[in-house]
Design a protein around this motif. Structure first.
Motif, PDB file in Angstrom:
ATOM      1  N   MET A 105       0.825  -1.121  -0.047  1.00 42.98           N
ATOM      2  CA  MET A 105       0.003   0.001   0.206  1.00 42.98           C
ATOM      3  C   MET A 105       0.792   1.115  -0.025  1.00 42.98           C
ATOM      4  SD  MET A 105      -3.405   0.447   2.364  1.00 42.98           S
ATOM      5  CE  MET A 105      -2.918   1.582   3.464  1.00 42.98           C
ATOM      6  N   GLY A 106       0.458   2.238   0.852  1.00 43.82           N
ATOM      7  CA  GLY A 106       1.576   3.317   0.836  1.00 43.82           C
ATOM      8  C   GLY A 106       0.943   4.401   0.076  1.00 43.82           C
ATOM      9  N   GLN A 107      -0.144   4.228  -0.861  1.00 43.10           N
ATOM     10  CA  GLN A 107      -0.234   5.460  -1.947  1.00 43.10           C
ATOM     11  C   GLN A 107      -1.441   6.387  -1.101  1.00 43.10           C
ATOM     12  OE1 GLN A 107       1.317   6.686  -4.732  1.00 43.10           O
ATOM     13  NE2 GLN A 107       2.762   5.193  -3.807  1.00 43.10           N
ATOM     14  N   ILE A 108      -2.178   5.819  -0.310  1.00 42.08           N
ATOM     15  CA  ILE A 108      -3.426   6.333   0.215  1.00 42.08           C
ATOM     16  C   ILE A 108      -3.284   6.070   1.845  1.00 42.08           C
ATOM     17  CG2 ILE A 108      -4.873   6.139  -1.525  1.00 42.08           C
ATOM     18  CD1 ILE A 108      -6.085   3.956  -0.109  1.00 42.08           C
ATOM     19  N   LYS A 109      -3.766   7.354   2.615  1.00 40.57           N
ATOM     20  CA  LYS A 109      -3.972   7.150   4.063  1.00 40.57           C
ATOM     21  C   LYS A 109      -5.414   7.123   4.365  1.00 40.57           C
ATOM     22  CE  LYS A 109      -3.237   9.857   8.133  1.00 40.57           C
ATOM     23  NZ  LYS A 109      -3.090  11.224   8.737  1.00 40.57           N
ATOM     24  N   VAL A 110      -5.807   6.049   5.143  1.00 38.28           N
ATOM     25  CA  VAL A 110      -7.360   6.014   5.286  1.00 38.28           C
ATOM     26  C   VAL A 110      -7.657   6.251   6.849  1.00 38.28           C
ATOM     27  CG1 VAL A 110      -9.310   4.412   5.080  1.00 38.28           C
ATOM     28  CG2 VAL A 110      -7.908   4.395   3.370  1.00 38.28           C
ATOM     29  N   THR A 111      -8.509   7.343   6.916  1.00 36.94           N
ATOM     30  CA  THR A 111      -8.902   7.492   8.381  1.00 36.94           C
ATOM     31  C   THR A 111     -10.259   7.203   8.678  1.00 36.94           C
ATOM     32  OG1 THR A 111      -7.075   9.203   8.346  1.00 36.94           O
ATOM     33  CG2 THR A 111      -9.025   9.349  10.352  1.00 36.94           C
ATOM     34  N   LYS A 112     -10.583   6.310   9.710  1.00 36.94           N
ATOM     35  CA  LYS A 112     -11.994   6.144   9.780  1.00 36.94           C
ATOM     36  C   LYS A 112     -12.681   7.456  10.665  1.00 36.94           C
ATOM     37  CE  LYS A 112     -12.064   1.199  10.428  1.00 36.94           C
ATOM     38  NZ  LYS A 112     -12.194   0.001  11.352  1.00 36.94           N
ATOM     39  N   ALA A 113     -13.836   7.907  10.115  1.00 39.81           N
ATOM     40  CA  ALA A 113     -14.479   8.865  10.761  1.00 39.81           C
ATOM     41  C   ALA A 113     -15.252   8.572  12.320  1.00 39.81           C
ATOM     42  CB  ALA A 113     -15.563   9.466   9.885  1.00 39.81           C
ATOM     43  N   PRO A 114     -15.762   9.133  13.103  1.00 37.24           N
ATOM     44  CA  PRO A 114     -16.242   8.822  14.196  1.00 37.24           C
ATOM     45  C   PRO A 114     -17.413   7.993  14.202  1.00 37.24           C
ATOM     46  CG  PRO A 114     -15.735  11.039  14.329  1.00 37.24           C
ATOM     47  CD  PRO A 114     -15.491  10.760  12.788  1.00 37.24           C
ATOM     48  N   ILE A 115     -17.972   8.049  13.007  1.00 37.21           N
ATOM     49  CA  ILE A 115     -19.358   7.327  12.517  1.00 37.21           C
ATOM     50  C   ILE A 115     -18.820   6.051  11.612  1.00 37.21           C
ATOM     51  CG2 ILE A 115     -21.694   7.221  11.515  1.00 37.21           C
ATOM     52  CD1 ILE A 115     -22.055  10.024  12.027  1.00 37.21           C
ATOM     53  N   ASP A 116     -19.144   5.042  12.205  1.00 31.82           N
ATOM     54  CA  ASP A 116     -18.984   3.853  11.362  1.00 31.82           C
ATOM     55  C   ASP A 116     -19.347   3.849   9.934  1.00 31.82           C
ATOM     56  OD1 ASP A 116     -17.820   1.150  11.086  1.00 31.82           O
ATOM     57  OD2 ASP A 116     -19.872   0.290  11.123  1.00 31.82           O
ATOM     58  N   ILE A 173     -10.034   9.763   3.058  1.00 29.11           N
ATOM     59  CA  ILE A 173      -8.983   9.137   2.203  1.00 29.11           C
ATOM     60  C   ILE A 173      -8.147  10.242   1.736  1.00 29.11           C
ATOM     61  CG2 ILE A 173      -8.237   7.682   0.200  1.00 29.11           C
ATOM     62  CD1 ILE A 173     -11.385   6.442   0.622  1.00 29.11           C
ATOM     63  N   GLU A 174      -6.775   9.942   1.923  1.00 30.55           N
ATOM     64  CA  GLU A 174      -5.796  10.987   1.575  1.00 30.55           C
ATOM     65  C   GLU A 174      -4.813  10.462   0.465  1.00 30.55           C
ATOM     66  OE1 GLU A 174      -4.784  14.111   4.700  1.00 30.55           O
ATOM     67  OE2 GLU A 174      -5.669  12.478   5.985  1.00 30.55           O
ATOM     68  N   PRO A 175      -4.819  10.617  -0.832  1.00 29.33           N
ATOM     69  CA  PRO A 175      -3.745  10.110  -1.725  1.00 29.33           C
ATOM     70  C   PRO A 175      -2.715  10.733  -1.461  1.00 29.33           C
ATOM     71  CG  PRO A 175      -5.040  11.941  -2.702  1.00 29.33           C
ATOM     72  CD  PRO A 175      -5.825  11.667  -1.385  1.00 29.33           C
ATOM     73  N   THR A 176      -1.429   9.996  -1.862  1.00 31.98           N
ATOM     74  CA  THR A 176      -0.146  10.562  -2.006  1.00 31.98           C
ATOM     75  C   THR A 176       0.189  11.284  -3.126  1.00 31.98           C
ATOM     76  OG1 THR A 176       0.712   8.557  -0.894  1.00 31.98           O
ATOM     77  CG2 THR A 176       2.342  10.029  -1.838  1.00 31.98           C
ATOM     78  N   VAL A 177       0.390  12.369  -2.753  1.00 30.86           N
ATOM     79  CA  VAL A 177       0.672  13.841  -3.918  1.00 30.86           C
ATOM     80  C   VAL A 177       2.245  13.762  -4.111  1.00 30.86           C
ATOM     81  CG1 VAL A 177       0.273  15.857  -4.578  1.00 30.86           C
ATOM     82  CG2 VAL A 177      -1.416  14.554  -3.158  1.00 30.86           C
ATOM     83  N   HIS A 178       2.680  13.437  -5.458  1.00 24.79           N
ATOM     84  CA  HIS A 178       4.085  13.745  -5.672  1.00 24.79           C
ATOM     85  C   HIS A 178       3.931  15.017  -6.553  1.00 24.79           C
ATOM     86  CE1 HIS A 178       4.584   9.590  -5.074  1.00 24.79           C
ATOM     87  NE2 HIS A 178       3.409   9.281  -5.654  1.00 24.79           N
ATOM     88  N   GLY A 179       4.674  16.159  -6.227  1.00 21.41           N
ATOM     89  CA  GLY A 179       4.779  17.288  -6.765  1.00 21.41           C
ATOM     90  C   GLY A 179       5.957  18.022  -6.778  1.00 21.41           C
ATOM     91  N   ASN A 204      -6.677  20.491  -0.539  1.00 24.38           N
ATOM     92  CA  ASN A 204      -6.333  19.365   0.404  1.00 24.38           C
ATOM     93  C   ASN A 204      -6.480  17.857  -0.084  1.00 24.38           C
ATOM     94  OD1 ASN A 204      -8.960  18.544   0.695  1.00 24.38           O
ATOM     95  ND2 ASN A 204      -9.547  19.630   2.326  1.00 24.38           N
ATOM     96  N   LYS A 205      -7.066  18.090  -1.323  1.00 23.16           N
ATOM     97  CA  LYS A 205      -7.219  16.789  -2.227  1.00 23.16           C
ATOM     98  C   LYS A 205      -7.694  15.587  -1.510  1.00 23.16           C
ATOM     99  CE  LYS A 205      -3.593  18.319  -5.437  1.00 23.16           C
ATOM    100  NZ  LYS A 205      -3.712  19.608  -5.002  1.00 23.16           N
ATOM    101  N   LYS A 206      -8.457  15.765  -0.424  1.00 25.80           N
ATOM    102  CA  LYS A 206      -9.114  14.671   0.467  1.00 25.80           C
ATOM    103  C   LYS A 206     -10.190  14.031  -0.087  1.00 25.80           C
ATOM    104  CE  LYS A 206      -8.056  16.416   5.182  1.00 25.80           C
ATOM    105  NZ  LYS A 206      -8.475  16.893   6.569  1.00 25.80           N
ATOM    106  N   GLN A 207     -10.501  12.912   0.079  1.00 20.53           N
ATOM    107  CA  GLN A 207     -11.868  12.383  -0.549  1.00 20.53           C
ATOM    108  C   GLN A 207     -12.525  11.621   0.749  1.00 20.53           C
ATOM    109  OE1 GLN A 207     -10.920   9.523  -3.669  1.00 20.53           O
ATOM    110  NE2 GLN A 207      -8.938  10.334  -4.153  1.00 20.53           N
ATOM    111  N   PHE A 208     -13.807  11.505   0.421  1.00 18.89           N
ATOM    112  CA  PHE A 208     -14.589  11.178   1.635  1.00 18.89           C
ATOM    113  C   PHE A 208     -15.428  10.040   0.885  1.00 18.89           C
ATOM    114  CE2 PHE A 208     -18.366  12.651   4.232  1.00 18.89           C
ATOM    115  CZ  PHE A 208     -18.073  11.778   5.449  1.00 18.89           C
ATOM    116  N   TYR A 209     -15.459   8.767   1.657  1.00 18.54           N
ATOM    117  CA  TYR A 209     -16.191   7.778   1.173  1.00 18.54           C
ATOM    118  C   TYR A 209     -17.318   7.511   2.405  1.00 18.54           C
ATOM    119  CZ  TYR A 209     -18.164   3.135  -0.026  1.00 18.54           C
ATOM    120  OH  TYR A 209     -19.219   2.318  -0.229  1.00 18.54           O
ATOM    121  N   ILE A 210     -18.588   7.613   1.593  1.00 19.56           N
ATOM    122  CA  ILE A 210     -19.768   7.275   2.434  1.00 19.56           C
ATOM    123  C   ILE A 210     -20.497   5.922   2.047  1.00 19.56           C
ATOM    124  CG2 ILE A 210     -22.031   8.568   2.821  1.00 19.56           C
ATOM    125  CD1 ILE A 210     -20.401  11.041   1.482  1.00 19.56           C
ATOM    126  N   SER A 211     -20.679   5.202   2.844  1.00 15.09           N
ATOM    127  CA  SER A 211     -21.136   3.934   2.777  1.00 15.09           C
ATOM    128  C   SER A 211     -22.802   3.878   2.603  1.00 15.09           C
ATOM    129  CB  SER A 211     -21.198   2.826   3.943  1.00 15.09           C
ATOM    130  OG  SER A 211     -19.710   2.872   4.352  1.00 15.09           O
TER     131      SER A 211
END
Length: 201
Positions: A1-12, A17-23, A108-115
């Protein structure tokens, strides 16, 4: 892995999701979606549709959901800034009726996954916002439901928004701190609150 950082929100069921940015001085590169990285992070959903919308400052879209064909959504902003919100509508969830919000921007290039099982919406904070999202199911006309964006029972704290609850989801009397009037579609002005809303069994 290593290309993304995934953080769980307080609600299951909600993930940032934060991608690795090469700049460098020329610009940047990033992977906006990698199935293998997602699966290694425990996110095994399959996406079937990509959507994009453009909205102007003060536009609030939502809170929307599909009833019989609920969608998981991976959302991001490619231009501008929004405050993105999900509300838990899963009847047996310990966080039923609770909300979580995150700022998404081209910076910030963050992504948000909503189940599936959540209502979703966003408020545009920049002059223009281009909003992209991947869906786990197709859109089915006639299956859409909605929730009042300003339901006091839920109590979403929309940033920069000033006004007082008027008893309806209408936008009258609401504006951003800089005076930009809140802008809702006619449909989004008519949604009811949580106690009168559809819930996912």
């Amino acid at each position: 892995m290593g290309q993304i950082k995934v953080t769980k929100a307080p609600i299951d069921g909600l993930y940032i999701i934060e991608p690795t940015v090469h700049g460098d001085s020329r610009g940047y590169f990033m992977e906006t979606y990698n199935q293998k990285d997602m699966e290694e992070a425990g996110l095994t959903m399959t996406f079937v549709q990509d959507n994009e919308s453009m909205s102007r400052k003060g536009v609030l879209r939502g809170l929307h959901y599909q009833k019989q064909y609920p969608q998981g959504k991976l959302v991001r902003v490619i231009e501008g800034e929004v405050f993105d919100v999900a509300v838990d509508l899963r009847k047996d969830s310990p966080t039923f009726g609770q909300w979580f919000g995150v700022v998404l921007s081209d910076e910030n290039k963050k992504q948000f996954y909503i189940s599936p099982g959540f209502a979703h919406g966003f408020l545009v904070l920049s002059d223009v916002a281009r909003f992209c999202y991947k869906c786990t199911d197709f859109y089915h006309p006639g299956d859409e439901g909605g929730l009042a964006w300003n339901d006091p029972e839920i109590g979403i704290k929309w940033p920069e928004l000033v006004g007082s609850y008027s008893g309806t989801a209408d936008s009258t009397g609401y504006q951003l701190a800089d005076g930009t009037l809140l802008n809702l579609s006619d449909k989004d002005k008519k949604w009811l609150g949580l106690k009168d809303s559809f819930v996912f069994e």
